[in-house]
Design an enzyme around this catalytic site. Structure first.
Site, PDB file in Angstrom:
ATOM      1  N   ASP A  51      70.418  19.650  -0.642  1.00  0.00           N
ATOM      2  CA  ASP A  51      71.492  18.768  -0.181  1.00  0.00           C
ATOM      3  C   ASP A  51      71.309  18.339   1.274  1.00  0.00           C
ATOM      4  OD1 ASP A  51      71.929  21.202   0.915  1.00  0.00           O
ATOM      5  OD2 ASP A  51      74.050  21.345   0.372  1.00  0.00           O
ATOM      6  N   HIS A 253      44.457   8.506   9.879  1.00  0.00           N
ATOM      7  CA  HIS A 253      45.889   8.839   9.759  1.00  0.00           C
ATOM      8  C   HIS A 253      46.138  10.337   9.900  1.00  0.00           C
ATOM      9  CE1 HIS A 253      46.793   4.811   7.534  1.00  0.00           C
ATOM     10  NE2 HIS A 253      46.688   4.674   8.835  1.00  0.00           N
ATOM     11  N   ASP A 270      48.024   8.883  19.018  1.00  0.00           N
ATOM     12  CA  ASP A 270      48.653   7.621  18.611  1.00  0.00           C
ATOM     13  C   ASP A 270      50.095   7.970  18.284  1.00  0.00           C
ATOM     14  OD1 ASP A 270      49.575   5.299  17.428  1.00  0.00           O
ATOM     15  OD2 ASP A 270      47.828   5.009  16.145  1.00  0.00           O
ATOM     16  N   ASP A 281      54.162   1.406  20.075  1.00  0.00           N
ATOM     17  CA  ASP A 281      52.966   1.896  19.370  1.00  0.00           C
ATOM     18  C   ASP A 281      51.834   2.001  20.389  1.00  0.00           C
ATOM     19  OD1 ASP A 281      51.042   2.528  17.506  1.00  0.00           O
ATOM     20  OD2 ASP A 281      51.160   0.649  16.388  1.00  0.00           O
ATOM     21  N   HIS A 364      39.138  -0.626  10.878  1.00  0.00           N
ATOM     22  CA  HIS A 364      40.495  -1.186  10.759  1.00  0.00           C
ATOM     23  C   HIS A 364      40.583  -2.474  11.568  1.00  0.00           C
ATOM     24  CE1 HIS A 364      41.659   0.346  14.789  1.00  0.00           C
ATOM     25  NE2 HIS A 364      41.065   1.483  14.457  1.00  0.00           N
ATOM     26  N   HIS A 368      48.501  -5.763  14.618  1.00  0.00           N
ATOM     27  CA  HIS A 368      49.564  -6.006  13.630  1.00  0.00           C
ATOM     28  C   HIS A 368      50.787  -6.431  14.415  1.00  0.00           C
ATOM     29  CE1 HIS A 368      51.295  -2.037  14.722  1.00  0.00           C
ATOM     30  NE2 HIS A 368      50.069  -1.539  14.604  1.00  0.00           N
ATOM     31  N   HIS A 375      54.828  -1.675  11.890  1.00  0.00           N
ATOM     32  CA  HIS A 375      54.037  -2.756  11.276  1.00  0.00           C
ATOM     33  C   HIS A 375      55.077  -3.797  10.879  1.00  0.00           C
ATOM     34  CE1 HIS A 375      50.649   0.295  10.130  1.00  0.00           C
ATOM     35  NE2 HIS A 375      50.748   0.095  11.419  1.00  0.00           N
ATOM     36  N   GLU A 408      44.413  -2.915  19.401  1.00  0.00           N
ATOM     37  CA  GLU A 408      44.011  -1.520  19.220  1.00  0.00           C
ATOM     38  C   GLU A 408      42.620  -1.324  18.633  1.00  0.00           C
ATOM     39  OE1 GLU A 408      46.081   0.504  15.951  1.00  0.00           O
ATOM     40  OE2 GLU A 408      47.467  -1.172  15.819  1.00  0.00           O
ATOM     41  N   TYR A 412      34.742   5.160  15.737  1.00  0.00           N
ATOM     42  CA  TYR A 412      34.865   6.477  15.109  1.00  0.00           C
ATOM     43  C   TYR A 412      33.497   6.867  14.563  1.00  0.00           C
ATOM     44  CZ  TYR A 412      39.455   4.399  15.330  1.00  0.00           C
ATOM     45  OH  TYR A 412      40.576   3.753  15.780  1.00  0.00           O
ATOM     46  N   ARG A 429      40.308   5.424  20.240  1.00  0.00           N
ATOM     47  CA  ARG A 429      41.094   4.197  20.046  1.00  0.00           C
ATOM     48  C   ARG A 429      41.941   3.998  21.287  1.00  0.00           C
ATOM     49  NH1 ARG A 429      42.915   5.158  15.500  1.00  0.00           N
ATOM     50  NH2 ARG A 429      45.048   5.936  15.758  1.00  0.00           N
ATOM     51  N   GLU A 431      45.224   1.603  22.342  1.00  0.00           N
ATOM     52  CA  GLU A 431      46.206   0.690  21.737  1.00  0.00           C
ATOM     53  C   GLU A 431      47.338   0.380  22.707  1.00  0.00           C
ATOM     54  OE1 GLU A 431      48.319   2.271  18.294  1.00  0.00           O
ATOM     55  OE2 GLU A 431      48.812   0.224  17.678  1.00  0.00           O
TER      56      GLU A 431
HETATM   57  N1  GLY Z   1      50.458   3.865  14.673  1.00  0.00           N
HETATM   58  C1  GLY Z   1      50.210   2.998  13.621  1.00  0.00           C
HETATM   59  C2  GLY Z   1      49.265   1.939  13.997  1.00  0.00           C
HETATM   60  O1  GLY Z   1      48.667   2.023  15.039  1.00  0.00           O
HETATM   61  O2  GLY Z   1      49.127   0.975  13.330  1.00  0.00           O
HETATM   62 MN    MN Z   2      49.281   0.054  15.733  1.00  0.00          MN
HETATM   63 MN    MN Z   3      49.305   3.227  16.687  1.00  0.00          MN
END
Ligand code: GLY
Ligand code: MN
Ligand code: MN
Length: 461
Positions: A51, A253, A270, A281, A364, A368, A375, A408, A412, A429, A431
């Site tokens: 619950d 991820h 991240d 982000d 990637h 975005h 996103h 970003e 890798y 990375r 970003e």
């Molecule tokens: N943290 C999600 C992205 O960078 O898209």
């Molecule tokens: Mn992002």
């Molecule tokens: Mn991110």
């Protein structure tokens, strides 16, 4: 327990009524052109286990148009008469003893400026009346079987009255097409919140960098981030925090885990907060012990240069793809220079870009949209009515002032015999969040250093 006369939901700042009313007016104007009625439910609350519920988070578009923070609420906009109706939880003093303040229809109507507001219990009763005489119905088509069925039931309710001269709407539109397009362009109110969210997230990254040392656990750094988000009033993280030490940074991820950052490891974070319904982000990559190694420096410099190239390409009139293409060229050149990619096997820069062989180390995309959702909504192609029909593919979106996007790039490198060993297990990375301006872009997230020297200097203090 909050029994005071204020919203208990997620501690959201009080709504700025006129801003939401202005957005409703724009949608009503659009609906008036088709004699349409728009129906927008907020998000349901969700059980975590037994619950216990997950912390509640409203539906972004519902909140964008209403400013109303509670669950069990529907917003209905009637383009045939310009009326806005909210259905929400009834006032229930008994329930408020347990759950805190709820507006109830009367206070909601007054506070948020709807034409009328009713108990959620009256939704099924009243909707057929609202839909009668509308020419079209606008809702998030096909996103939920429950919503589709609910609307169908209401339409059936109207159709049963067709013999007395009442016509049901004969056309359905996806309300998201118009609302997502509105949300793609951030107004001043939104940009103000996004700048503040970005500053809090940047402070959290600085805090994590300064708490880092060889031997630190990923979850310890996550705790520093969450502490700073909350300490500065952000309601929650905008997405699951990634705190990845060493080889974990090559898992895109990877969530913050138990791993210990060893001397000589990089740490990729991240993570960013959501403030008053808006996401930020940020990714930074730094050495656990505060000093980059030679190999780490070499790859970091490539990613940093790629990001700068993408930032330079982020300006009005450029294609949405331009920042990605700019980043890819710098990354691909770097992969050749460092022999991550062998020239004899893969050819020169143009070959690597054209055949996308860089994807082995950069898999990637560079951007975005960002806004209420990390996103965020918004068409990545030019809107349908501006595009030719038939087989012609739609053109990529042209960047314009007030669009917000992330930049970003990354590299890798997993361990492999055909890759220089010094680069094995390095994941980097960088970003930042950008808003397109009249002449270029504004970076929202630069309160946390990105230069190697500046990171090392901060970590020494
Ligand atoms: N943290 C999600 C992205 O960078 O898209
Ligand atoms: Mn992002
Ligand atoms: Mn991110």
């Amino acid at each position: 327990m909050n029994l005071a006369n204020e919203p208990a939901v997620a501690g959201l700042a009080p709504a700025a009524t006129d801003i939401h009313a202005g957005r409703r007016a724009r949608l009503l104007d659009h609906l008036a052109r088709t004699g349409g009625v728009a129906i927008l439910p907020t998000a349901p609350s969700a059980i975590r286990n037994h619950d216990a519920e997950y912390p509640y988070r409203h539906d972004s578009s519902f909140y964008y148009l209403s400013g109303f923070p509670e669950p069990e609420a529907w917003l209905v906009l009637d383009g045939t008469n310009g009326e806005t109706t909210l259905f929400c939880r009834e006032k229930n003093v008994e329930r408020e003893i347990w759950e805190g303040f709820h507006y109830g229809p009367d206070a909601a109507r007054e506070q948020f400026g709807f034409s009328s507001a009713y108990s959620i219990a009256e939704l099924d009763l009243r909707m057929p009346d609202i839909l009668a005489h509308a020419a079209s119905v606008h809702y998030a088509l096909g996103t939920s079987a429950e919503l589709d069925a609910r609307v169908r039931t209401w339409l059936d309710g109207v159709r049963t009255r067709s013999r007395v001269g009442i016509a049901a709407p004969a056309i359905a539109h996806d309300v998201r097409v118009f609302v997502d397009e509105m949300r793609l362009f951030k107004d001043d109110h939104e940009l103000d919140i996004m700048r503040r969210a970005a500053r809090i997230s940047a402070a959290a990254h600085r805090r994590a960098m300064q708490a880092s040392r060889a031997g630190v656990r990923e979850y310890e750094l996550e705790a520093e981030l969450l502490y700073e988000f909350r300490r500065q009033g952000a309601q929650s993280p905008a997405y699951g925090s990634i705190v990845a030490s060493g080889a974990n940074a090559c898992v895109l991820h990877y969530p913050a885990g138990n791993a210990i950052a060893r001397d000589g490891d990089l740490i990729l974070i991240d993570a960013a907060c959501e403030l008053d319904g808006y996401a930020s982000d940020i990714t930074r990559t730094f050495p656990a012990n505060g000093r980059f190694t030679g190999a780490q420096r070499e790859l970091y410099a490539i990613v940093h240069a790629a990001q700068q190239a993408a930032i330079d390409a982020t300006r009005p009139g450029a294609s949405y793809d331009a920042p990605h293409e700019a980043a890819v060229r710098v990354l691909a050149q770097g992969m050749l220079d460092t022999q991550l990619l062998d020239r004899n096997e893969h050819g020169g820069l143009d070959d690597v870009v054209e055949k996308k062989t860089y994807r082995r180390f950069y898999m990637h995309s560079t951007s975005h949209w960002i806004g209420m959702d990390v996103h965020d909504v918004g068409d990545y192609f030019e809107p349908l009515d501006a595009a030719p029909r038939g087989d012609t593919p739609r053109a990529r979106r042209t960047l314009a002032p007030r669009m917000a996007l992330t930049i970003e790039p990354g590299i890798y490198v997993r361990a492999s015999d055909d890759v220089p060993e010094a680069f094995h297990h390095i994941g980097i990375r960088i970003e930042d969040d950008a808003v397109v301006t009249d002449s270029g872009c504004e970076l929202l997230t630069r309160d946390v250093p990105v230069d190697i020297d500046a990171i090392e200097y901060l970590m020494k203090r």
